[in-house]
Every structure is written in C-alpha cells, then in structure tokens.
Design an enzyme around this catalytic site. Structure first.
Site: not given
Ligand SMILES: [Zn+2]
Length: 194
Positions: A11, A86-87, A146
């Site tokens: 997403m 789409d989707e 991260c």
């Molecule tokens: Zn991560």
C-alpha cells in the site's frame, strides 16, 4: 496485442499515480485507454473515478462483483487500445481468469495494478492468479521505516494496536495501514502495536 502486465506492490507505493500517468501517456499518443476498477472500492465515492493521493483523477468504469471484464468491454462501442485495471486484488478468481482469457481471445492488452498480499501476509486470490499468469510482472517499490524495501502491510487502530481480526477485504473504517518489510511486519504482528 494480448499482453497482460501486472504492477504489484504494497500500500501507498504510488500504484494509482502510476496508473493515471499511464492513462495520460496513452491519450497523449492518440490512443484510447479504458480504466476499470472493482466497485467494492468506494474511497472516491460513487462518481466512478480514480483519484491518487497526489491529486490526479480520471473517470473509470466500475466492475460489479457479478460482472466480468469481458462483459464490460464487449458492451463498448469501440475496442480500447489498452485496458487499465486498478485494485486488481479485489477481483474474484473468476473475474481474474476472465481477464486473462479475454486478453487472448480479443487480442486485448491489459495493465493491472494491485496488492500482492493482505495485512496478514496472505495472497489475494486474483493477485496470485495474475502473478502466476501475467506476461510481465513489475514491482512498484516503496520503503519500510527501517529503510528496506516494503513488501507487507499492517492494519492498525487509532490507539496503535494492530488489527488482527481477519477480514481480507475491508474498506474504510477507523483503521490505518502501514507498509513494512517482512522483518518489521513479523516483529510488529508479534508485538501487537505499531
Ligand atoms: Zn523494515
């Protein structure tokens, strides 16, 4: 050309912006794109348009749960040069197979956009059919907090608790979603909070 291309990602990776850009590029070349999205997605209201987070929008055809893409396309006065869906993850297995079949039988090119997996890391049925059969697979990348590539998504409530109730297709509500790499996704599900 019967080529089916599947752009998959998690997403907030910018898939809708890419889709709208693709439609614009075809129009600019004098070609006719048709955009289709499943009607289950009500985020842009009932006016049948696709809107991206960066503010672009385009009209589209809505595909109801009991309709097929071939049914929609064969009703059109003119065959489009490209069909942009789409989707795709919200399609049923039957609708996904109908799309693949229509591409061959009517020499129709498709570009499909959608999620690979749900917030539990489980494949969407239509997406796995596209992963297994599309002529071309393209990953739309985004970044985890991260710094690694995000491949998964978690759903969480306003208080930061992870939503572990299982309903694969759920739109709206008070949940939010965040994209993560598989390592952060696993730790976050274990911890139970965002
Ligand atoms: Zn991560």
């Amino acid at each position: 050309m019967s080529k089916v291309t599947f752009y998959y990602g998690t997403m907030n990776a910018g898939k809708t912006t890419l889709l709208l850009q693709a439609a614009f590029n075809y129009k600019e070349q004098g070609l006719v794109p048709i955009i289709i999205k499943p009607s289950i997605d009500t985020r842009t209201g009932t006016d049948a348009s696709i809107a991206s987070r960066v503010g672009l929008s385009q009209p589209c055809l809505l595909l109801g749960p009991d309709q097929t893409i071939s049914g929609l396309l064969l009703d059109l006065a003119e065959k489009p040069d490209i069909v942009i869906v789409d989707e795709i993850h919200f399609l049923t297995a039957h609708q996904a197979k109908d799309l693949l079949n229509h591409a061959v039988m009517h020499d129709q090119a498709f570009i499909c956009y959608g999620l690979r997996n749900d917030y539990k890391g489980q494949a969407f049925e239509a997406s796995s059919i596209l992963m297994a059969n599309a002529d071309s697979l393209k990953e739309v990348k985004t970044i985890c907090r991260c710094g690694k590539k995000a491949t998964h998504v978690v759903r969480y409530f306003e208080n930061g608790e992870i939503d572990l109730g299982f309903q694969q297709i759920q739109i709206g509500g008070n949940e939010s979603y965040r994209s993560m790499c598989r390592v952060c996704h696993t730790h976050t599900l274990q911890r139970g909070t965002i």
